[in-house]
Write a protein that holds these residues in place. Structure first.
Motif, mmCIF file in Angstrom:
data_model
loop_
_atom_site.group_PDB
_atom_site.id
_atom_site.type_symbol
_atom_site.label_atom_id
_atom_site.label_comp_id
_atom_site.label_asym_id
_atom_site.label_seq_id
_atom_site.Cartn_x
_atom_site.Cartn_y
_atom_site.Cartn_z
ATOM 1 N N LEU A 33 -54.366 -10.714 4.185
ATOM 2 C CA LEU A 33 -53.902 -11.305 5.209
ATOM 3 C C LEU A 33 -52.966 -12.248 4.953
ATOM 4 N N THR A 34 -51.809 -12.202 5.434
ATOM 5 C CA THR A 34 -50.562 -13.134 5.453
ATOM 6 C C THR A 34 -50.123 -13.806 6.783
ATOM 7 N N VAL A 35 -50.063 -15.263 6.805
ATOM 8 C CA VAL A 35 -49.888 -15.852 8.013
ATOM 9 C C VAL A 35 -49.149 -17.101 7.539
ATOM 10 N N PRO A 36 -48.323 -17.680 8.658
ATOM 11 C CA PRO A 36 -47.421 -18.754 8.350
ATOM 12 C C PRO A 36 -48.259 -19.980 7.836
ATOM 13 N N GLY A 37 -47.964 -20.759 7.010
ATOM 14 C CA GLY A 37 -48.890 -21.985 6.911
ATOM 15 C C GLY A 37 -48.559 -22.942 8.088
ATOM 16 N N ARG A 38 -49.714 -23.509 8.568
ATOM 17 C CA ARG A 38 -49.799 -24.424 9.711
ATOM 18 C C ARG A 38 -48.813 -25.524 9.625
ATOM 19 N N LYS A 39 -48.486 -26.106 8.355
ATOM 20 C CA LYS A 39 -47.628 -27.212 8.075
ATOM 21 C C LYS A 39 -46.406 -26.840 7.516
ATOM 22 N N SER A 40 -46.411 -25.964 6.666
ATOM 23 C CA SER A 40 -45.099 -25.669 5.946
ATOM 24 C C SER A 40 -44.453 -24.517 6.700
ATOM 25 N N GLY A 41 -44.839 -23.708 7.374
ATOM 26 C CA GLY A 41 -44.421 -22.556 7.898
ATOM 27 C C GLY A 41 -44.041 -21.427 6.910
#
Length: 146
Positions: A33-41
């Motif tokens: 699963l790949t998602v954007p990091g909640r802090k870094s994006g």
């Protein structure tokens, strides 16, 4: 119950699983699963073992407070890949009440996850009842087509 932390070897194992998947080699039932990091994006990828239950695809966090679960919760959308095949998914977190039957099914359908939970001290026998009792402690997500 004391706080559960990921084992030291988990990051190394995750990197290996991601590399194998990027080579186009499906590794058992696992997906990435790949998602954007909640802090870094920045894209964050995590191997997991989704499973079918009542016609839907679900996954369960391996331990409370997992970073990937916080990222998935914040993103709401991601890419689920197996080998070279990938698809966009909507990520829906279940309420503790709705997660109970999914956690019961997890205990029967995902032996690698049961083993991980035993080694980490979340459960002792790995029974459906034990997993159901983790509702509200472990994040449970459903993957819907995006």
């Amino acid at each position: 119950m004391s706080e559960i932390h990921p084992p030291r070897w988990l990051k190394t194992m995750n990197k290996l699983m991601i590399a194998v998947q990027k080579l186009g080699i499906p590794a058992g039932p696992s997906m990435v699963l790949t998602v954007p990091g909640r802090k870094s994006g920045q894209p964050r990828s995590t191997p997991m073992t989704p499973f079918d239950h009542d016609g839907d695809l679900y996954t369960v966090a391996g331990y409370p407070g997992a970073d990937w679960a916080a990222n998935a919760r914040a993103a709401g959308l991601g890419t689920l890949a197996r080998g070279r095949r990938s698809r966009r998914v909507r990520i829906v977190e279940l309420s503790p009440a709705d997660s109970k039957p999914v956690l019961r099914a997890f205990a029967e359908k995902v032996p690698v996850g049961v083993g991980f939970a035993k080694r980490s001290g979340l459960v002792t026998a790995g029974t459906p009842d034990e997993f159901e009792s983790l509702a509200g402690r472990l994040a449970v997500f459903r993957f819907d087509p995006a």
